[in-house]
Design an enzyme around this catalytic site. Structure first.
Site, PDB file in Angstrom:
ATOM      1  CG  HIS A 154      -4.378 -10.820  10.954  1.00  0.00           C
ATOM      2  ND1 HIS A 154      -4.556 -11.701   9.915  1.00  0.00           N
ATOM      3  CD2 HIS A 154      -3.473  -9.915  10.507  1.00  0.00           C
ATOM      4  CE1 HIS A 154      -3.789 -11.352   8.898  1.00  0.00           C
ATOM      5  NE2 HIS A 154      -3.122 -10.258   9.224  1.00  0.00           N
ATOM      6  CD  GLU A 165      -4.778 -15.286  10.741  1.00  0.00           C
ATOM      7  OE1 GLU A 165      -5.611 -14.365  10.791  1.00  0.00           O
ATOM      8  OE2 GLU A 165      -4.197 -15.618   9.694  1.00  0.00           O
ATOM      9  CG  ASP A 225      -8.160 -12.653   9.585  1.00  0.00           C
ATOM     10  OD1 ASP A 225      -7.442 -11.703   9.929  1.00  0.00           O
ATOM     11  OD2 ASP A 225      -7.752 -13.833   9.541  1.00  0.00           O
ATOM     12  CG  ASP A 261       4.004 -10.209  11.715  1.00  0.00           C
ATOM     13  OD1 ASP A 261       4.777  -9.407  11.164  1.00  0.00           O
ATOM     14  OD2 ASP A 261       2.776 -10.153  11.571  1.00  0.00           O
TER      15      ASP A 261
HETATM   16  C1  GLP Z   1       0.030  -9.173   7.294  1.00  0.00           C
HETATM   17  C2  GLP Z   1       0.809  -8.686   8.507  1.00  0.00           C
HETATM   18  C3  GLP Z   1       0.023  -7.657   9.307  1.00  0.00           C
HETATM   19  C4  GLP Z   1      -0.563  -6.594   8.385  1.00  0.00           C
HETATM   20  C5  GLP Z   1      -1.467  -7.262   7.379  1.00  0.00           C
HETATM   21  C6  GLP Z   1      -2.164  -6.292   6.444  1.00  0.00           C
HETATM   22  O1  GLP Z   1      -0.869 -10.170   7.606  1.00  0.00           O
HETATM   23  N1  GLP Z   1       1.170  -9.753   9.366  1.00  0.00           N
HETATM   24  O2  GLP Z   1       0.887  -7.066  10.277  1.00  0.00           O
HETATM   25  O3  GLP Z   1      -1.260  -5.639   9.138  1.00  0.00           O
HETATM   26  O4  GLP Z   1      -0.661  -8.159   6.608  1.00  0.00           O
HETATM   27  O5  GLP Z   1      -1.369  -5.983   5.354  1.00  0.00           O
HETATM   28  P1  GLP Z   1      -1.634  -4.809   4.350  1.00  0.00           P
HETATM   29  O6  GLP Z   1      -1.135  -3.574   5.016  1.00  0.00           O
HETATM   30  O7  GLP Z   1      -0.809  -5.165   3.157  1.00  0.00           O
HETATM   31  O8  GLP Z   1      -3.088  -4.776   4.078  1.00  0.00           O
END
Ligand code: GLP
Length: 261
Positions: A138, A143, A136, A67
């Site tokens: 995702h 989402e 959440d 993404d």
């Molecule tokens: C973002 C990314 C996800 C990732 C999430 C969690 O939303 N789009 O791909 O898994 O963050 O991030 P973290 O690893 O910092 O908790």
């Protein structure tokens, strides 16, 4: 799904690194899906270490990121382009033309998203997709409510996601409200999925993703219907799993079995 529970973040990163290394040995032109966020940072450090110390090469690898925020320039420090180059790409031998990250500046998102899907297909499909999990549930930026058959497209970020990710931005108002993300269906088509999660803050959502119903309300729950998914969790992130003891026992048995061969 294989659930591997390890002591801490360091071990999670090392175990994930071993899997990537092994797949690279089997297929030097691996098509590798990558994720951002703090969770895979240790894995990327491990890949850099392997490149420098163990001569692991990424020269033939193609990468596709999950993404990117819509509206951020690649040189914006909060963009996922910047994140990936700083934390991985500039330290390894991957050719620039083998790196694919959604274009956050596209003027025609629909056309771009179709192009991205086509490039994944032309590469022969994803061999291994690394994913984390958002607060959440995702996966990518899919989402709650995202179709489980969705493809790469623009998603509106949930307020909770904007809040979670505001820690990387100077002001919460700076967090983009839209992102381009691979769809749930796109991720599901990867031949293998490597899911990493750490920390107590993730334990409840990890339990819903791994042991709850498969639902568009927790898009990471699609791991349960993937034929080859491995979850690597530290103890804190695994704390709410009801069948934690079984997963540990099954791993011990698998190791014993491998030794006996
Ligand atoms: C973002 C990314 C996800 C990732 C999430 C969690 O939303 N789009 O791909 O898994 O963050 O991030 P973290 O690893 O910092 O908790």
């Amino acid at each position: 799904m294989r659930v591997l529970i390890v002591k801490n973040y360091d071990e999670m990163s090392k175990e994930a690194g071993k899997i990537v290394k092994n797949r690279l040995e089997q297929k030097p032109d691996l098509v590798l899906g990558l994720a951002t966020g703090s969770t895979p940072l240790g894995l990327y450090k491990e890949l850099i270490r392997m490149h420098k110390e163990d001569s692991v090469s990424f020269a033939k690898v193609r990468t596709f990121n999950l993404d990117e925020y819509l509206g951020l320039k690649p040189d914006n420090e909060q963009s996922y382009h910047y994140f990936m180059f700083e934390n991985l790409f500039k330290h390894i031998d991957i050719p620039r033309e083998n790196i694919y990250i959604p274009d956050g500046q596209t003027k025609d998102p629909e056309k771009f998203c179709q192009w991205y899907e086509d490039e994944i297909e032309k590469a022969g499909g994803l061999d291994l997709q690394v994913v984390g999990i958002g607060g959440d549930g995702h996966v990518g930026f899919n989402e709650p409510g995202s179709s489980l058959a969705s493809r790469t497209r623009v998603k509106t970020l949930d307020e909770g996601t904007i809040k979670d990710n505001s820690r990387f931005f100077a002001k919460p108002e700076d967090v983009p409200h839209f992102a381009i993300t691979m769809g749930v269906g796109t991720i599901l088509e990867s031949k293998e999925i490597l899911f990493v999660a750490n920390g107590a803050g993730k334990s409840a959502i990890v339990a819903r993703a791994i042991e709850g119903p498969v639902t568009s309300q927790v898009t990471a729950s699609i791991l349960q219907i993937h034929p080859k998914a491995v979850a690597i969790l530290d103890e804190a992130a695994a704390a709410d799993l009801q069948r934690k003891d079984y997963y540990k026992y099954a791993e011990e048995q698998a190791r014993r079995f491998e030794k006996s061969l």
